[in-house]
Design a protein around this motif. Structure first.
Motif, PDB file in Angstrom:
ATOM      1  N   ILE A  31       0.607  -1.170   0.269  1.00 58.25           N
ATOM      2  CA  ILE A  31      -0.062   0.179  -0.328  1.00 58.25           C
ATOM      3  C   ILE A  31       0.969   1.717   0.075  1.00 58.25           C
ATOM      4  N   ILE A  32       1.100   2.028  -0.828  1.00 55.57           N
ATOM      5  CA  ILE A  32       1.812   3.085  -1.323  1.00 55.57           C
ATOM      6  C   ILE A  32       0.540   4.903  -1.226  1.00 55.57           C
ATOM      7  N   LEU A  33       0.601   5.256  -0.884  1.00 55.63           N
ATOM      8  CA  LEU A  33       0.231   6.511  -0.150  1.00 55.63           C
ATOM      9  C   LEU A  33       0.624   7.772  -0.326  1.00 55.63           C
ATOM     10  N   PRO A  34       0.296   8.440  -0.660  1.00 56.21           N
ATOM     11  CA  PRO A  34       0.454  10.629  -0.013  1.00 56.21           C
ATOM     12  C   PRO A  34       1.057  10.330   1.046  1.00 56.21           C
ATOM     13  N   VAL A  35       1.810  10.742   1.696  1.00 52.12           N
ATOM     14  CA  VAL A  35       1.724  11.231   3.650  1.00 52.12           C
ATOM     15  C   VAL A  35       2.694  12.909   3.432  1.00 52.12           C
ATOM     16  N   LYS A  36       2.546  13.730   4.183  1.00 53.63           N
ATOM     17  CA  LYS A  36       2.968  14.902   4.376  1.00 53.63           C
ATOM     18  C   LYS A  36       3.830  14.143   6.299  1.00 53.63           C
ATOM     19  N   VAL A  37       4.692  15.050   6.205  1.00 56.74           N
ATOM     20  CA  VAL A  37       6.141  14.885   7.032  1.00 56.74           C
ATOM     21  C   VAL A  37       6.907  15.979   7.312  1.00 56.74           C
ATOM     22  N   ASN A  38       6.174  17.262   7.901  1.00 56.71           N
ATOM     23  CA  ASN A  38       6.677  18.862   7.977  1.00 56.71           C
ATOM     24  C   ASN A  38       6.300  18.992   7.375  1.00 56.71           C
ATOM     25  N   GLY A  39       4.896  18.860   6.763  1.00 56.31           N
ATOM     26  CA  GLY A  39       4.140  19.408   5.311  1.00 56.31           C
ATOM     27  C   GLY A  39       5.108  19.152   4.408  1.00 56.31           C
ATOM     28  N   ILE A  40       6.128  18.422   4.174  1.00 56.67           N
ATOM     29  CA  ILE A  40       6.761  18.110   2.816  1.00 56.67           C
ATOM     30  C   ILE A  40       6.455  17.082   2.545  1.00 56.67           C
ATOM     31  N   THR A  56      14.090   8.082   3.995  1.00 58.10           N
ATOM     32  CA  THR A  56      15.645   7.595   3.687  1.00 58.10           C
ATOM     33  C   THR A  56      16.261   9.187   4.024  1.00 58.10           C
ATOM     34  N   ARG A  57      17.536   8.991   3.944  1.00 54.94           N
ATOM     35  CA  ARG A  57      18.490  10.316   4.144  1.00 54.94           C
ATOM     36  C   ARG A  57      17.869  11.303   3.503  1.00 54.94           C
ATOM     37  N   SER A  58      17.504  11.192   1.853  1.00 54.40           N
ATOM     38  CA  SER A  58      17.704  12.691   1.493  1.00 54.40           C
ATOM     39  C   SER A  58      15.743  12.724   1.500  1.00 54.40           C
ATOM     40  N   PHE A  59      15.436  12.246   2.053  1.00 52.47           N
ATOM     41  CA  PHE A  59      13.669  12.925   2.144  1.00 52.47           C
ATOM     42  C   PHE A  59      13.904  13.653   3.599  1.00 52.47           C
ATOM     43  N   ALA A  61      16.238  14.586   5.117  1.00 47.10           N
ATOM     44  CA  ALA A  61      16.993  16.419   4.775  1.00 47.10           C
ATOM     45  C   ALA A  61      15.959  17.107   4.104  1.00 47.10           C
ATOM     46  N   ARG A  62      15.314  16.541   3.480  1.00 43.03           N
ATOM     47  CA  ARG A  62      14.545  17.615   2.577  1.00 43.03           C
ATOM     48  C   ARG A  62      13.233  18.412   4.165  1.00 43.03           C
ATOM     49  N   ALA A  63      12.728  17.072   4.959  1.00 41.93           N
ATOM     50  CA  ALA A  63      11.279  17.428   6.110  1.00 41.93           C
ATOM     51  C   ALA A  63      12.274  18.120   7.192  1.00 41.93           C
ATOM     52  N   GLY A  64      13.456  18.765   6.613  1.00 42.86           N
ATOM     53  CA  GLY A  64      14.035  19.262   7.854  1.00 42.86           C
ATOM     54  C   GLY A  64      14.505  18.304   9.614  1.00 42.86           C
ATOM     55  N   ILE A  65      14.295  17.116   9.290  1.00 40.48           N
ATOM     56  CA  ILE A  65      14.741  16.127   9.829  1.00 40.48           C
ATOM     57  C   ILE A  65      16.042  16.111  10.282  1.00 40.48           C
ATOM     58  N   GLU A  66      16.154  16.359  11.564  1.00 38.29           N
ATOM     59  CA  GLU A  66      18.138  15.590  11.870  1.00 38.29           C
ATOM     60  C   GLU A  66      18.648  14.569  12.791  1.00 38.29           C
ATOM     61  N   PRO A  67      19.000  13.647  12.343  1.00 40.42           N
ATOM     62  CA  PRO A  67      19.353  12.458  12.421  1.00 40.42           C
ATOM     63  C   PRO A  67      20.196  12.496  14.245  1.00 40.42           C
ATOM     64  N   VAL A  68      19.893  11.407  14.493  1.00 45.73           N
ATOM     65  CA  VAL A  68      20.475  12.383  16.606  1.00 45.73           C
ATOM     66  C   VAL A  68      21.150  10.382  16.712  1.00 45.73           C
TER      67      VAL A  68
END
Length: 145
Positions: A31-40, A56-59, A61-68
């Motif tokens: 099941i593949i659906l459109p989702v928004k993460v931090n508005g992206i 993914t790492r690139s997504f 970054a686009r969503a402004g989520i920093e790895p911890v």
């Protein structure tokens, strides 16, 4: 499972709100659906077997989520065992269903992605805040009461 953890005090109370009903393409294997993460906007696989939503790492970054680094884990995937770092999404929404402060995993190796055009897996760190049903090409989410 999450409700049991919540009763034991090991998991926060559900914090999802909104109801959604989305159609998906039956017979494509996932099941593949459109989702928004931090508005992206993202395309994600709905994965009820994943404890955390994974990006993914690139997504991420686009969503402004920093790895911890302190919040990482070894994840066992269809591609084998990989190291993933943790992070938090401020808001994730699937249709009109949304939840805040969602723990996520961020892949550290981009080559081991989720498939062409797929930004991640929507797991129980989001889905566990809703009662969800999947039936005959329709996924429905309702907040837990």
């Amino acid at each position: 499972m999450i409700r049991h953890w919540q009763e034991q005090g090991a998991c926060p109370k559900p914090f999802g709100n909104g109801t959604t009903r989305l159609k998906y393409i039956k017979g494509q294997g996932a099941i593949i659906l459109p989702v928004k993460v931090n508005g992206i906007e993202a395309r994600m696989i709905i994965d009820t077997g994943a404890s955390r939503t994974s990006l993914t790492r690139s997504f991420a970054a686009r969503a402004g989520i920093e790895p911890v680094k302190d919040d990482g884990s070894i994840a066992h995937t269809a591609n084998g065992a990989i190291w993933v770092m943790g992070g938090r999404a401020k808001v994730i929404s699937l249709g009109d269903a949304r939840a805040s402060n969602i723990p996520v995993f961020i892949q550290t190796v981009e080559q081991k992605g989720f498939g062409p055009g797929i930004d991640g897996l929507l797991g129980l760190s989001f889905l566990g805040n809703f009662k969800f049903t999947v039936n005959d090409g329709v996924l429905e989410l309702q907040p837990l009461s």
